[in-house]
Design an enzyme around this catalytic site. Sequence first.
Site, PDB file in Angstrom:
ATOM      1  N   GLU A  64       0.658  -1.408   0.118  1.00 22.71           N
ATOM      2  CA  GLU A  64      -0.137  -0.134  -0.263  1.00 22.71           C
ATOM      3  C   GLU A  64       0.784   1.174   0.024  1.00 22.71           C
ATOM      4  O   GLU A  64       0.616   2.149  -0.784  1.00 22.71           O
ATOM      5  CB  GLU A  64      -0.951  -0.117   1.223  1.00 22.71           C
ATOM      6  CG  GLU A  64      -1.865   1.036   1.550  1.00 22.71           C
ATOM      7  CD  GLU A  64      -2.846   1.286   0.073  1.00 22.71           C
ATOM      8  OE1 GLU A  64      -2.434   2.284  -0.559  1.00 22.71           O
ATOM      9  OE2 GLU A  64      -4.009   0.793   0.219  1.00 22.71           O
ATOM     10  N   LYS A  89       4.946   5.063  -9.413  1.00 24.78           N
ATOM     11  CA  LYS A  89       3.723   4.982  -8.851  1.00 24.78           C
ATOM     12  C   LYS A  89       2.586   4.648  -9.752  1.00 24.78           C
ATOM     13  O   LYS A  89       1.773   3.854  -9.500  1.00 24.78           O
ATOM     14  CB  LYS A  89       3.747   6.219  -7.903  1.00 24.78           C
ATOM     15  CG  LYS A  89       4.479   6.120  -6.775  1.00 24.78           C
ATOM     16  CD  LYS A  89       4.290   7.545  -6.089  1.00 24.78           C
ATOM     17  CE  LYS A  89       5.180   7.652  -4.901  1.00 24.78           C
ATOM     18  NZ  LYS A  89       5.418   8.660  -4.393  1.00 24.78           N
TER      19      LYS A  89
END
Length: 813
Positions: free
Chosen positions: A604, A680
Amino acid sequence: MHVLKFGGTSVGSVENITKVIQILEDYKKSQPVICVVSAVGGITDKLLKAGHLAQTKDESYLSEYKTIKDIHLNILSRLIPNVDKAVSDKLNTKLDNLKSLLDGIYLINELSPKTSDKLVSFGELLSSYIITETMKSRGIDVVRKNTQELIITNDNFTKAEVNYQITYKNIQEYFSSTTQGVTILPGFVSKSQQGEITTLGRGGSDFTAALVASALEADTLEIWTDVSGMYTANPKLVKQAYPIKKLSYQEAMELSHFGAKVLYPPTVQPVLDKNIPIVIKNTMEPDADGTYIAHEQTNNLTVRGISNINDISLLTLEGSGMVGIPGFSKRLFEVLANHKINVVFITQASSEHSICFGVNKADANQAKEKINQAFEYEITQHKINPIVIETDLSIVALIGDNMKSHQGISGKMFSTLGKNNINVRAIAQGASEKNISAVISEHDVKKALNTLHEVFFEVKTKQLNVFITGVGNVGERLVEQIKQQKKYLKDNLKINLRVIGLSNSRQMVFDEDGISLKNWKAVLNTGETASLEGFFKTAKALNLRNSIFVDVTANKDVANLYANYLKESIAVVACNKIACSDTFDKYNQLKYLSRKYNAPFLFETNVGAGLPVIDTLNNLIASGDKVTSIQAVLSGSLNFVFNNFNDTTKFHDVVKQAQAEGYTEPDPRIDLSGVDVARKILILARESRTVMELEDITNDSFLTKANLESDSVDDFYKTLIDDEAHFQKLFAQANEKGSKLKYVAEFNEGKAKVGLKEIPQGHPFYNLEGKDNIVMFYTQRYKEQPMIIKGAGAGADVTASGLFADIIRIGND
Ligand code: ADP
Ligand code: ASP
Ligand code: MG
C-alpha cells in the site's frame, strides 16, 4: 484410600522430594496413602545409555555410571544430613550391584531385553529407597514394598503384559494386612511368573499406580507431574496451551495414545473398569486444579486437545493386484502383528489400490523387509510394488468425544494447515470419530500445533510474527508504533503482534519469543552481522505461523528476495517500490506466488504513503468495477517543492529543504526526474489490470539537460544553482495565467504519462498543500465524479502507519 504417583521431575531434586513428602504428609492426615514413585528424572535414560556404552565396549559407561551414582548419593546426603551408616551402606550396595551388572554387560558385550529390564529397574528401586529412608528419618510412619513381588507379568521384556488376576490378588492381600500411614512403591518394575525382572514400558510408573488403584478400588488415582494437568497441547511446544479441566476416559486415552506423554496410555483402562477418576496434578503447584478424568464429561466443546507423535515413518503398499482382492490387508497386518510391530496409523484409499500405514521410525526397516518377504510372489509378478518408506514424519491429531456430531472440523483443520503451507501426507479419522489425524513433516510439527491451537482454542487472539528489515527513518517509526499499539491490538483487535527479527544494514537480531521493544535499539546493536540471505534463512528456519516479512528499505537486493519469502508462505509487506515497478513479469510472478502460497503481498505504501490508494483500487475491482482513468499528484516531495518554490525562493534551496525534511528519496533525482512518480502510476496501472512496463510511460521532464546528466547528488545540486533561471521561467509562465505548477501522473485508455502541469484555479489539484497527494479514480461506476483520495502522501510517520495498516490487514484476514 489414596493412590498417588510422582514422576521423574517430582522426585528429581532435593527440593522437589521435600515437596512430595509434604504432600504425602497432608494426605496421610485423613487416610492411608499409597505412593508410587518413578526413577529420579533422567536416570532411566542414563541407565540405558550406560548399558549401551558397555555393550559396545565403550569404557565411558563407567563415567555414566559415576554420574548416576553421584546423583543418588548427593540427593541422599542432602536429604538426610547425618545419615545412618546402615542406610548409606545399603544404598552403596545397591549401586555396587548396578556397577557389577554394567561390568557384566561390558564383558560379554551383550544387552538383551532381559538384561535391559534388570538394568533400568535400578532407577525406581533406588529412588523409592531414598524417599522411604528420608521419611523414616523424619519420623513418618512409612514402609517400602517392592512392586516386583506384587505385579506379575509375562516375559515380554521391556514392555511386559500384566497378569491382572494374580497381580490384583497380590496387591489386595498385601494391603489387607498393612497398617502403615504411607506405603512407598517403586513404579515401572515387575516380575514374570518365572521370577525374572520385567518392566511395564517407558513411562510405565503411571500404569503401576493404576493397577494398585484398581486392585484396591481407590477413591482416586492421582498422577503428580511437572505440569498442571493434561493440556490442550504439549505445553513445551505450544506456549498458549492451557490445562483441560475435565476429560472423559476416552478423550484422555486418545490424547495419551497420540502423544500426550503426561499420561502413559495403558494407565486409563484399569481405573476405567472400576470407575475410579484420575486427577493429574502439579507437584510444583499443588494448589492448581489440574485435570479431572472420569466417565462422560458433559462439555460442549468439540475439540478437546491436540497431540502429536514424532518419529513416524509412513509405509505404502501399492499395486493394481490389490484391487478387489480380499485378504490383502489381513495378510499385511498379520505380518506386522507377528513381528510385534505396532501400527500407529492406517489409511486406505477407496480405490483399494494402496494401503498406507504409519509405524515408529525404529520399526520401519523391519516392517519393510518382512512385508516384502511376505508378498514376494506378488512383487515378482508385478502385481504390487515393493514397500515405499517415507521418514521424518509426525502425526498431529485433534481429539474430542463430540467431534462426531459437528461437521466441518476436519475441513477447518486441513484448511488451516494448508494456509500455513503445511503439507499433509496422509489423513485418518478413527471410526469412533474421537480423533482426526494428519501425517505431516516433523519439521512442521511446532507450527502445525500452534496454528491448530490458535484456530481451535484461541479463536480470540491471532499471533503475527513480524520480521522487519531496514530500521532507518521509516522503519524506526514503524517499530515505535508497534511498541505503542501492541496492547491496544491485543485487547481490541485480538492480534498478538510480535517482532521476531530486526535488521538494519549492519546488524540483525532474532528472538523466537518476540524481541522486547522496550530497548530494541540496544538489542539490535548486540546482534550478529546483517545479511539479507541470513535474515531470510532464519525466518524460514523458525517456521512460525503467520510470518510477515516487512521491507522498509529502498534496496533492489531486498526486493529480489520477496519470491523466496512468499514460497515459504511468509507474507511480504513492502514500502520498497522496486519489486512492483520492476518488469511486469517479475511483478506478476510475485502476485502469482502470493496466491499459490497463500501469503499476502501488500505494498500500500508504494503509492501515497499511508493513504489507502491501492486498497481502495483493489476493493473497486474486486466488487466488479473497472478503472477507466486515473489522474493524480503522487509525489509528496515534488508537491512540497512546487508549493514552496516561487519568485522569492531559489529552486535549489527548496529541493535541499525537502531532502532535509525527509520528503525525498535519499537521491532527490529519483523524485525530480519523475521516475518515482512514473513507478507509482505504473503500479496503479498494473493494479488496474493493465500490462505495462516503466518504459511505456511518457515522461516529459521539466529538468534541464545538465540536471539530468549530473553524475552525483552534489553535482546535481550544482546544476540546479546554474539553471535557476530555467525554473524561474517555469514558475513565471504558470503564474501569469493564475495557475500553479503540479507534477501530475495520468493513466488513460491503457496509457500513462507523467510531467509538470500548470493547474488552473478551480481544479481539484489547485489547492493541494504541502506534501499532500491526491488520486482521482474514474471508473465505470464513478464516471463523472471521480472517487478522490487525498491527504498526506509522504513522511516517515504516515509511511510507517501505512506499513502498519498492511500488517493489520493480514492479521484481520
Ligand atoms: P513424569 O516424569 O512426571 O511422568 P512426563 O515427562 O512423563 O512426566 O510427562 C509430563 C510431560 O508431558 C510434560 O512435561 C509435557 O512436556 C509432556 N506433555 C506432552 N503433551 C502434553 C499435554 N497435552 N499436556 C501436558 N503435558 C504434556
Ligand atoms: N522411569 C521410567 C521411565 O523413565 C518409568 C516412568 O518414569 O514412568 O520411563
Ligand atoms: Mg510419565
